[in-house]
Design a protein around this motif. Structure first.
Motif, mmCIF file in Angstrom:
data_model
loop_
_atom_site.group_PDB
_atom_site.id
_atom_site.type_symbol
_atom_site.label_atom_id
_atom_site.label_comp_id
_atom_site.label_asym_id
_atom_site.label_seq_id
_atom_site.Cartn_x
_atom_site.Cartn_y
_atom_site.Cartn_z
ATOM 1 N N LEU A 14 -14.335 14.409 -2.949
ATOM 2 C CA LEU A 14 -13.844 13.038 -2.964
ATOM 3 C C LEU A 14 -12.364 13.011 -3.334
ATOM 4 C CD1 LEU A 14 -14.399 9.985 -2.839
ATOM 5 C CD2 LEU A 14 -15.065 10.100 -5.242
ATOM 6 N N GLY A 15 -12.007 13.734 -4.394
ATOM 7 C CA GLY A 15 -10.619 13.752 -4.839
ATOM 8 C C GLY A 15 -9.683 14.359 -3.818
ATOM 9 N N ALA A 16 -10.112 15.470 -3.198
ATOM 10 C CA ALA A 16 -9.267 16.130 -2.206
ATOM 11 C C ALA A 16 -9.019 15.233 -1.000
ATOM 12 C CB ALA A 16 -9.905 17.440 -1.767
ATOM 13 N N ASN A 17 -10.024 14.462 -0.608
ATOM 14 C CA ASN A 17 -9.848 13.562 0.528
ATOM 15 C C ASN A 17 -8.977 12.375 0.180
ATOM 16 O OD1 ASN A 17 -11.592 14.042 3.175
ATOM 17 N ND2 ASN A 17 -12.599 15.045 1.466
ATOM 18 N N LEU A 18 -9.064 11.908 -1.058
ATOM 19 C CA LEU A 18 -8.158 10.837 -1.488
ATOM 20 C C LEU A 18 -6.712 11.344 -1.504
ATOM 21 C CD1 LEU A 18 -10.219 9.164 -4.363
ATOM 22 C CD2 LEU A 18 -9.578 8.144 -2.165
ATOM 23 N N GLN A 25 -0.233 8.856 4.146
ATOM 24 C CA GLN A 25 0.503 7.592 4.065
ATOM 25 C C GLN A 25 1.885 7.762 3.457
ATOM 26 O OE1 GLN A 25 -0.553 4.544 5.297
ATOM 27 N NE2 GLN A 25 -2.139 5.841 6.218
ATOM 28 N N GLY A 26 2.216 8.998 3.072
ATOM 29 C CA GLY A 26 3.526 9.252 2.491
ATOM 30 C C GLY A 26 3.716 8.625 1.119
ATOM 31 N N ARG A 27 2.608 8.475 0.389
ATOM 32 C CA ARG A 27 2.679 7.867 -0.934
ATOM 33 C C ARG A 27 2.737 8.940 -2.018
ATOM 34 N NH1 ARG A 27 3.719 2.421 -0.173
ATOM 35 N NH2 ARG A 27 2.329 1.571 1.433
ATOM 36 N N LEU A 28 3.412 8.604 -3.101
ATOM 37 C CA LEU A 28 3.497 9.513 -4.244
ATOM 38 C C LEU A 28 2.374 9.231 -5.228
ATOM 39 C CD1 LEU A 28 7.351 9.317 -4.951
ATOM 40 C CD2 LEU A 28 6.116 11.069 -3.638
ATOM 41 N N ALA A 32 0.372 5.469 -6.269
ATOM 42 C CA ALA A 32 -1.050 5.167 -6.415
ATOM 43 C C ALA A 32 -1.358 4.685 -7.824
ATOM 44 C CB ALA A 32 -1.884 6.402 -6.074
ATOM 45 N N ALA A 33 -0.726 5.318 -8.808
ATOM 46 C CA ALA A 33 -0.944 4.924 -10.202
ATOM 47 C C ALA A 33 -0.468 3.495 -10.445
ATOM 48 C CB ALA A 33 -0.225 5.891 -11.133
ATOM 49 N N GLN A 34 0.662 3.137 -9.871
ATOM 50 C CA GLN A 34 1.193 1.783 -10.034
ATOM 51 C C GLN A 34 0.239 0.762 -9.412
ATOM 52 O OE1 GLN A 34 5.169 1.246 -8.556
ATOM 53 N NE2 GLN A 34 5.244 -0.921 -9.055
ATOM 54 N N GLU A 35 -0.330 1.118 -8.261
ATOM 55 C CA GLU A 35 -1.252 0.210 -7.584
ATOM 56 C C GLU A 35 -2.509 -0.011 -8.430
ATOM 57 O OE1 GLU A 35 -1.806 -2.293 -4.234
ATOM 58 O OE2 GLU A 35 -0.086 -1.094 -4.908
ATOM 59 N N LEU A 36 -2.950 1.030 -9.115
ATOM 60 C CA LEU A 36 -4.137 0.930 -9.965
ATOM 61 C C LEU A 36 -3.811 0.389 -11.357
ATOM 62 C CD1 LEU A 36 -6.047 4.273 -9.201
ATOM 63 C CD2 LEU A 36 -6.612 1.969 -8.399
ATOM 64 N N GLY A 37 -2.537 0.357 -11.692
ATOM 65 C CA GLY A 37 -2.148 -0.084 -13.023
ATOM 66 C C GLY A 37 -2.535 0.910 -14.094
ATOM 67 N N LEU A 62 -8.226 2.345 -1.138
ATOM 68 C CA LEU A 62 -8.477 2.275 0.306
ATOM 69 C C LEU A 62 -7.605 1.203 0.945
ATOM 70 C CD1 LEU A 62 -12.365 2.696 0.429
ATOM 71 C CD2 LEU A 62 -10.626 4.401 0.990
ATOM 72 N N ASP A 63 -7.464 0.061 0.263
ATOM 73 C CA ASP A 63 -6.543 -0.980 0.762
ATOM 74 C C ASP A 63 -5.120 -0.440 0.819
ATOM 75 O OD1 ASP A 63 -8.582 -2.833 0.992
ATOM 76 O OD2 ASP A 63 -8.230 -3.736 -0.976
ATOM 77 N N PHE A 64 -4.717 0.245 -0.233
ATOM 78 C CA PHE A 64 -3.349 0.753 -0.346
ATOM 79 C C PHE A 64 -3.048 1.803 0.727
ATOM 80 C CE2 PHE A 64 -0.198 3.392 -2.914
ATOM 81 C CZ PHE A 64 0.854 2.508 -2.715
ATOM 82 N N TYR A 65 -4.085 2.597 1.082
ATOM 83 C CA TYR A 65 -3.900 3.657 2.076
ATOM 84 C C TYR A 65 -4.187 3.180 3.499
ATOM 85 C CZ TYR A 65 -3.959 6.709 -2.053
ATOM 86 O OH TYR A 65 -3.696 7.297 -3.259
ATOM 87 N N GLY A 66 -4.476 1.893 3.647
ATOM 88 C CA GLY A 66 -4.643 1.333 4.984
ATOM 89 C C GLY A 66 -5.971 1.622 5.650
ATOM 90 N N VAL A 67 -7.018 1.895 4.881
ATOM 91 C CA VAL A 67 -8.346 2.130 5.449
ATOM 92 C C VAL A 67 -9.029 0.779 5.608
ATOM 93 C CG1 VAL A 67 -10.563 3.297 5.170
ATOM 94 C CG2 VAL A 67 -8.456 4.395 4.360
ATOM 95 N N LYS A 68 -9.133 0.283 6.837
ATOM 96 C CA LYS A 68 -9.626 -1.071 7.071
ATOM 97 C C LYS A 68 -11.004 -1.110 7.728
ATOM 98 C CE LYS A 68 -4.916 -2.846 7.602
ATOM 99 N NZ LYS A 68 -4.907 -3.413 6.244
ATOM 100 N N ASP A 69 -11.376 -0.071 8.462
ATOM 101 C CA ASP A 69 -12.658 -0.069 9.161
ATOM 102 C C ASP A 69 -13.804 -0.196 8.167
ATOM 103 O OD1 ASP A 69 -14.255 0.573 11.733
ATOM 104 O OD2 ASP A 69 -15.018 2.023 10.267
ATOM 105 N N VAL A 70 -14.707 -1.138 8.418
ATOM 106 C CA VAL A 70 -15.784 -1.447 7.472
ATOM 107 C C VAL A 70 -16.709 -0.248 7.270
ATOM 108 C CG1 VAL A 70 -17.794 -2.911 7.059
ATOM 109 C CG2 VAL A 70 -15.700 -3.906 8.003
#
Length: 290
Positions: A14-18, A25-28, A32-37, A62-70
């Motif tokens: 799970l962690g490796a896939n995240l 997405q080119g995120r640092l 991700a930490a800022q998004e989660l607070g 998932l929202d932050f990484y653009g995963v939208k498919d239900v």
């Protein structure tokens, strides 16, 4: 001092896939930490498998990484739920090594298993008598309680191929001819084991091939390995290398690509499934006449 929990294979997957999603997405880590607070260290623990993740936090990522498919999102959420679910083997935690517990958990979670075992019948296919002989390691006398526990767990693992829902484990295994001839437990035990292999090969989710002595050298050497693949939404594969004292899990793309290549070479060199079955039957008949 608190005891650090050894991360389960499911958490590592799970962690490796995240981490893969974040990289795509080119995120640092800090993003991700800022998004989660939270502190970046928390995200690092999640991505390394040292910590689980709450459903709410996973939805945010998932929202932050653009995963939208239900359906894809539900797959991710199910993956997180499964990482926290209690398993049948947990009551044996004080009797079995953590490496072995991780292996059981891995087989209970994956969709497919491919591998090569040159010298011994793999645990997923062992009969009770053969497994007992392997676990006793040639020692005389009746098996100990600890050895009987290991046999029981080994047999329980095999239900992943026959009784798991919604889908049984798909297994494609290449066995070295030596594995079919080494008389572990004696002629009778080996004959029963060979006939059991023939029976297991009839399952629609099982493919068994034999690499004959005449094949000579093969890519990667005559070293055993298992290659596990996880169901959607993950794209991760995990290579398992077993030794007498531990298990090593390789999750890097270079490692999995290498062992995929080795497996493709071995299966292409091995006898067909039908010819392999015929060889097993022939060897069993030889043992009956001995």
């Amino acid at each position: 001092m608190p005891v650090l929990e050894n991360p389960t294979v499911r958490r590592r997957v799970l962690g490796a896939n995240l981490r893969r999603l974040r990289d795509e997405q080119g995120r640092l880590l800090e993003d991700a930490a800022q998004e989660l607070g939270c502190h970046p260290a928390k995200v690092s623990r999640i991505e390394s498998g040292r910590s689980g993740i709450r459903q709410l936090d996973l939805r945010v990522l998932l929202d932050f990484y653009g995963v939208k498919d239900v359906r894809t999102r539900e797959g991710w959420l199910a993956l997180a739920r499964e990482s926290r679910r209690q398993r049948w083997w947990r009551e044996l935690e004080d009797q079995l090594p953590q490496d072995f517990l991780d292996l059981i958990g891995l087989e209970d979670e994956v969709a497919g298993c491919r591998g090569f075992q040159p010298s011994i019948i793999p645990g997923l296919f062992q009969t009770e008598a053969y497994a007992t002989a392997v676990i006793q390691g040639g020692s005389a006398g009746p098996p100990s309680e600890a050895q009987l526990t290991k046999v029981r767990v080994r047999l329980e693992r095999q239900k992943a191929m026959t009784g798991r829902r919604p889908e049984p484990l798909h297994v494609w295994m290449v066995l070295g001819e030596a594995a079919l001839r080494q008389q572990i437990g004696g002629r009778g035990v080996l004959r029963e084991q060979l006939l059991h292999l023939v029976e297991m090969a009839q399952l629609p989710n099982v493919t068994l091939q034999v690499l004959p002595f005449s094949a000579g050298a093969c890519k990667g050497g005559m070293l055993p390995f298992l290659l596990y693949s996880f169901p959607a939404p993950t794209e991760l594969e995990v290579v398992l290398l077993e030794s007498f004292t531990s298990h090593a899990y390789l999750e890097g793309p270079g490692d999995t690509a290498h062992y995929n290549g080795v497996f493709d070479h071995v299966r292409a060199t091995a006898l067909s499934a039908l010819d392999s079955e015929a060889l097993m039957v022939s060897l069993a008949d030889e043992l009956a006449r001995s």
